[in-house]
Motif scaffolding. Structure first.
Motif: not given
Length: 427
Positions: A156-167, A117-130
């Motif tokens: 289903l999701s309230p966010l647009q999630t993009l997944y990154v390599h490395g974990g 909630l904080l990140a998407t509000t602060y950045r005015k974006s619903n896109q999250i990298l995970a």
């Protein structure tokens, strides 16, 4: 099937999993041990999913809870709360985040929800990298950023999630690279991803993936990611629900293995700080925490009783250097387990840090995950008097070992011996 098990099945969701063919009812605990309803005693190497951080029935914590409960149990955040302020002050200082603000929740899931909630509000974006293979909780928003399909029941999701390599270091397209080249490849993947998207709000990452099987990247990966993120103004959220409070031994927070460019913008925590009491929380620098322009409170977050427990537990952990104990005893335990694993055709890898250790099981002679073997070892260890956890990727083929941080050398040796016998029995 016991009467209690039958009653559980009659009123609980089908998806509410229980360990063991004959599920356990744990009735009490002391130190690093618990007892079941039949009087059997077990060495606890899972701590209620990394939550009993210091010890079962720790007198300092139980006294703090009882004393506070005798005064006032609940008030909500609408009133001044001395234990909450005192714990927030200590967490803010320990976090390493400058000008930090702290908001308490009741769980890690809720903490990650708040961070989003904080990140998407602060950045005015619903896109999250995970991160791929990640886990961040069971709420609607948390499952939508979880990169482990076994724990994400809906697309289903309230966010647009993009997944990154490395974990995950030892599987996937970069597994054969050296650590240095692995980091460079993951950074190049992140750069490429950002070149094809709108501006993201944040990257959320566990420094060591918990449910994913205690996997982790080489030290410094997230520092390298941070340089890319900073150029784009993207926030870094470090999910410390399982890695916080010194469990990894080498560091108090998992992010500190990647801290060349400073602390994360947002840090989430839960589990161990309450030693079993329900505490979660978010730390963020003031400008991020204060970006919300609507009313918000918490009814149960920051409860006087849970805050009293957290204060007593944190004081005990720091005064008894349990981070140092995690490093010393965890280092011994992982050596013993690697020796055990070297003699087992089912063990692909023994990995971890401090008292956060994973044993990945495969079908002999292959790299194919072996959840049946993990289930068999779990049962055999229980018969031997040892409780373990499971996790990992798209199948539960990793044994998760995370005892209370006060584990003794003798208990580490005992647990390793029981586990060795359980692996032999499962094979």
């Amino acid at each position: 099937m016991t009467g209690l098990h039958e009653r559980h099945l009659a009123v609980s969701p089908d998806w509410l999993a229980l360990y063991y063919r004959r599920p356990l009812e744990l009735t009490h605990g002391e130190g690093r041990h618990v007892w079941d309803a039949d009087g059997n005693r077990y060495l606890d190497f899972f701590g209620g999913i990394l939550t009993t951080m210091t010890a079962h029935a720790l007198p300092e914590v139980t006294k703090a809870v009882a004393d506070q409960a005798g005064r006032i149990i609940h008030s909500s955040t609408l009133y001044l709360n001395r234990p909450m302020v005192e714990l927030a002050e200590r967490v803010a200082t320990l976090s390493g985040i400058p000008d930090a603000r702290v908001f308490f929740t009741t769980s890690g899931t809720e903490a990650n929800d708040t961070a989003l909630l904080l990140a998407t509000t602060y950045r005015k974006s619903n896109q999250i990298l995970a991160m791929r293979n990640s886990y961040h909780g069971r709420s609607f928003s948390a499952v939508s950023i979880t990169g482990n399909r076994a724990w994400s029941p809906t697309s289903l999701s309230p966010l647009q999630t993009l997944y990154v390599h490395g974990g995950v270091r030892t599987r996937g397209p970069y597994a054969e690279l050296s650590d240095e080249r692995f980091v460079k490849a993951c950074v190049a993947d992140l750069e490429d991803l950002l070149g094809h998207t709108r501006e993201a709000a944040a990257l959320i990452a566990e420094p060591i993936q918990g449910v994913g099987g205690f996997t982790s990247p080489p030290d410094g990966l997230f520092a390298a990611f941070r340089q890319v993120l900073d150029r784009h103004g993207i926030l870094w959220i470090s999910d410390e629900v399982q890695t916080g409070w010194g469990r990894t031994g080498d560091h108090f927070w998992g992010w500190q293995a990647h801290g060349e460019h400073g602390p994360p913008d947002i840090l989430t925590f839960a589990k161990g700080i309450g030693n079993g009491m329900s505490i979660g929380g978010v730390v963020a620098r003031a400008e991020v925490m204060n970006c919300l322009d609507a009313n918000s409170i918490s009814t149960f977050g920051g409860s006087p009783v849970t805050m009293a427990a957290g204060l007593a537990n944190l004081s005990y952990l720091l005064e008894h250097d349990l981070q140092g104990n995690s490093r010393r005893v965890g280092g011994l335990l992982i050596e013993r387990l690697r020796a055990v694993g070297a003699g087992s055709a089912c063990v692909r890898e023994v990995r971890g840090r401090g008292l956060m250790i994973g044993i990945e099981l495969v079908r002999p002679g292959t790299d194919e995950a072996n959840p049946e073997a993990a289930a068999a070892v779990l049962e055999a260890a229980r018969e031997g008097g040892l409780l373990l956890g499971k996790g990992g990727g798209h199948s539960t083929s990793v044994l998760r070992i995370a005892p209370p941080l006060s584990l003794t050398v003798a208990e580490a040796e005992e647990g390793a011996a029981i586990l060795a016998e359980a692996l032999r029995a499962a094979e």
